[in-house]
Design an enzyme around this catalytic site. Structure first.
Site, short mmCIF file in Angstrom:
data_model
loop_
_atom_site.label_atom_id
_atom_site.label_comp_id
_atom_site.label_asym_id
_atom_site.label_seq_id
_atom_site.Cartn_x
_atom_site.Cartn_y
_atom_site.Cartn_z
N HIS A 479 5.00 -5.84 -10.00
CA HIS A 479 5.02 -5.34 -11.37
C HIS A 479 6.13 -6.00 -12.19
CE1 HIS A 479 4.57 -2.14 -14.51
NE2 HIS A 479 5.85 -2.42 -14.70
N GLU A 480 7.34 -5.96 -11.66
CA GLU A 480 8.45 -6.53 -12.42
C GLU A 480 8.33 -8.05 -12.54
OE1 GLU A 480 10.26 -4.73 -14.18
OE2 GLU A 480 9.65 -2.83 -13.27
N HIS A 486 5.88 -12.89 -18.16
CA HIS A 486 5.71 -12.76 -19.61
C HIS A 486 6.86 -13.46 -20.35
CE1 HIS A 486 4.03 -9.69 -22.78
NE2 HIS A 486 3.78 -10.94 -23.09
#
Length: 691
Positions: A479-480, A486
């Site tokens: 997730h991180e 991004h």
């Protein structure tokens, strides 16, 4: 401010020097808490002077002398702030906390003055009014102009002087309260530990958990004594495996009562004042509620739209949780006819249920999920999707000895970013997991590539042994890293729309989407290998893992959605003076029929997402909103028959990971997916509906 002018005022302060080390990293080995106050003051002064020049420019406003100049302002303050706020979260100290208490209100006052500057707003307002007829503006410039205009309006640029003064006071006080909330929470977390002094207290705990607990004991000055802390990666597995109900109850009670233990670290009065000031701020700016203010410009747009999603999910989640609870009590009563499964026991019996119903034992799976292998798996997915290459870099002066760094290059060999991972829990780190940046991406004035960090709170293994992860921990790593991508892949001109600078209910889409690749056979068969013999995770076990993906989703959805509902209940109120936050929490949970055996994922006094700053205030729903996108988005890869489909990966890269906020997120999603998202994908992903 130029490098030459910075040098003149540096006077031995490393924060004010030109950073010439590898990758432009801050000189962490030379930075001391005493350096921050004078550095911030220099940054404030430089920024004010830059804004004054823009506002007083006698030339008519154009994009270059107003928006470009604004985007180029505050560079010194930005880099000082990036270092400070990173350290205050990831490796704080008593001295840094004192600086934080001083800097938070000063920073809030500074930014309020900038955003309410009448001269600056007049220039931007004039440009905004003429934008439709300006052929020189491309899509990104139009987006940047519109966002700056909206941001200043929402910051009070059109208030009268009395209104501006009151709003500045409110923002300064909110900053102080947010800092106090976070420091109180850290004090409660750092101040509690359960020493497992005797063999009887360790009953049921697997060797890897005892090894992690012994590492915690050594860090707290008790070598050889396993200690359970309130880090989620420690307390959750303890609740899963401990065979001592009284100890489970003790640990659980400490965990859910962080921030409401009385004394100087109690957060209940802090929350009451925060909510009252947020509501007053919204009224000053012409909004019915703080939620209406915060949701303006998001994908959801209004509190009613958020409630619509939550109301759609809640009944199905509660019904599923009730069925799960009945199964757990039946299992418990088979061993003890009088047994009841309470909140402190749920995880223990859920793990037992997984072993009996799905032949899945968390203790059996964990040796296959070594941290280094999970990191390598995340990197490999990024390579297969986006052509990235990762090379670990040693010898850098990072913020803590546990931190590691990798240079990231594109498929063409071009440097894209430095990625830093700081994975282990410690008393100087706030709880949770997050991504941040020490430097963002930009092309305005020349290409700059980012320094991106992931900070987690995983449990260390024993000395010389690998850190082993629960499946949820491995998901958190993915997730991180999705957030990190991004930032790493960002490719825009203007820094204000780079990377994760997107609406709150879109920012979780890239991270939650990336989680899906963890459980694909293509990843598990290569990277899930046993810590001792190195054997791969058996294919049959992979299939059982994938088949059980909906297991426990009633519980997980209830604890999350309840927190989102309470967050909205707090912030959608038009007036909240003289409130009792705990009474509002209790009333909201009673209204929705909260199961007694499940607590909110984040109860109000430790709801740091919402009250330690306001990043997710009136926005905790965004994980669920983004999950609509990630469930529907990953379905595109499944429909293509290849989870690494090159054409889809190229569109995902171009329109999501590289695009930042240069266009409306709904349009960006349509460019990737070819249509709007299907909300039913969320319920299917969580197993709350058939299909």
């Amino acid at each position: 401010m130029t490098d030459a002018s910075i040098a003149r005022i540096a006077d031995g302060n490393p924060l004010l020097e030109t950073w010439t080390g590898a990758f432009g990293l801050p000189p962490f080995d030379r930075i001391a808490p005493a350096h921050f106050l004078p550095a911030f003051q220099a940054g404030f002064d430089a920024h004010r002077a830059e804004i004054a020049r823009i506002a007083a420019d006698p030339a008519p406003p154009d994009f270059s002398n107003t928006i470009d100049a604004l985007e180029n302002s505050g560079r010194l303050l930005e880099r000082i702030g990036a270092v400070f706020w990173h350290l205050s979260s990831a490796h704080t100290s008593t001295a840094l906390q004192e600086v934080e208490r001083q800097i938070s209100p000063l920073s809030a006052r500074h930014w309020a003055a900038i955003q309410m500057d009448a001269g600056l707003f007049a220039r931007i307002d004039r440009l905004h009014a003429a934008a439709a007829a300006d052929p020189s503006l491309d899509d990104e410039r139009r987006r940047v102009l519109d966002l700056h205009h909206r941001r200043l309006l929402r910051a009070g640029a059109r208030l009268d002087e009395a209104g501006k003064a009151r709003l500045a006071d409110i923002l300064e006080r909110l900053a102080t309260l947010g800092t106090r909330f976070g420091q109180n929470l850290l004090a409660d977390e750092a101040g509690w530990a359960l020493a497992l002094e005797t063999p009887a207290m360790r009953a049921g705990l697997p060797d890897w958990l005892l090894a992690a607990a012994e590492s915690c004991g050594a860090e707290r000055g008790r070598p050889g004594v396993p200690m359970v802390t309130l880090a989620r990666a420690m307390v959750e597995p303890f609740l899963q495996f401990s065979a001592v109900p009284a100890l489970r109850a003790q640990a659980y009670d400490a965990w859910i009562r962080r921030g409401e233990n009385g004394g100087g670290s109690d957060n209940r009065a802090v929350v009451a004042e925060l909510l009252a000031l947020r509501a007053e701020r919204a009224r000053l700016l012409g909004y019915d509620s703080f939620a209406a203010l915060r949701l303006d410009g998001t994908m959801a747009g209004t509190p009613d739209a958020v409630r619509g999603l939550l109301d759609r999910v809640w009944p199905a989640a509660r019904d599923r949780a009730a069925a799960e609870h009945a199964e757990l009590e039946a299992l418990a009563r088979a061993e003890d006819p009088g047994a009841q499964v309470g909140a402190a026991d749920w995880r223990f019996w859920a793990a037992r249920r997984a072993r009996t119903a799905h032949d899945l034992d968390p203790a059996q799976i964990k040796p296959y999920l070594q941290l280094d292998n999970v990191i390598a798996a995340a990197f490999d997915v990024a390579t297969r999707l986006f052509g990235l290459r990762f090379a670990e870099v040693s010898g850098l002066a990072l913020h803590h000895p546990d931190a590691r760094a990798w240079e990231v290059r594109g498929s063409d060999g071009r440097h894209l970013a430095l990625f830093v991972g700081d994975y282990f829990a410690r008393p100087s780190k706030r709880s949770g997991a997050w991504m941040t940046s020490l430097r963002g991406q930009r092309r305005l004035g020349g290409e700059e590539r980012p320094i991106v960090l992931n900070v987690l709170n995983l449990a260390k293994g024993a000395a010389g042994a690998p850190a082993l992860l629960a499946l949820d921990d491995a998901r958190t790593v993915f997730h991180e890293f999705g957030h990190a991508l991004h930032g790493i892949l960002s490719d825009v001109v203007y820094p204000s729309v780079a990377g994760t600078a997107v609406p709150r209910d879109f920012v979780e889409f890239p991270s939650q989407l990336f989680e899906h690749w963890l459980l694909t056979p293509e990843v598990l068969t290569r990277f899930a290998r046993h810590a001792a013999p190195g054997a791969p995770l058996p294919r049959a076990l992979i299939e059982r893992l994938r088949a059980a993906r909906g297991r426990g989703q009633g519980f997980a959805t209830v604890e999350y959605t309840a927190s989102a509902i309470v967050d909205m209940e707090f912030h959608a109120r038009p007036a909240v003076a003289a409130l009792d936050p705990m009474a509002i929490e209790a009333e909201a949970l009673a209204r929705i029929g909260m199961p007694a055996a499940i607590a909110m994922r984040h109860r109000t006094p430790h709801f740091a997402h919402v009250f330690s700053g306001e990043g997710y205030a009136a926005g905790y729903y965004s994980y669920l909103w983004s999950e609509v996108l990630d469930a529907d988005g990953f379905a595109a890869f499944e429909e293509a028959g290849d989870v690494f489909d090159p054409a889809l990966a190229a569109r995902l890269h171009a329109h999501v990971y590289a695009a930042g906020n240069r266009r409306d997120p709904a349009a960006a999603y349509r460019e990737f997916r070819g249509r709007d998202p299907d909300p039913a994908a969320l319920l299917r992903k969580r197993g709350l509906v058939a299909g």
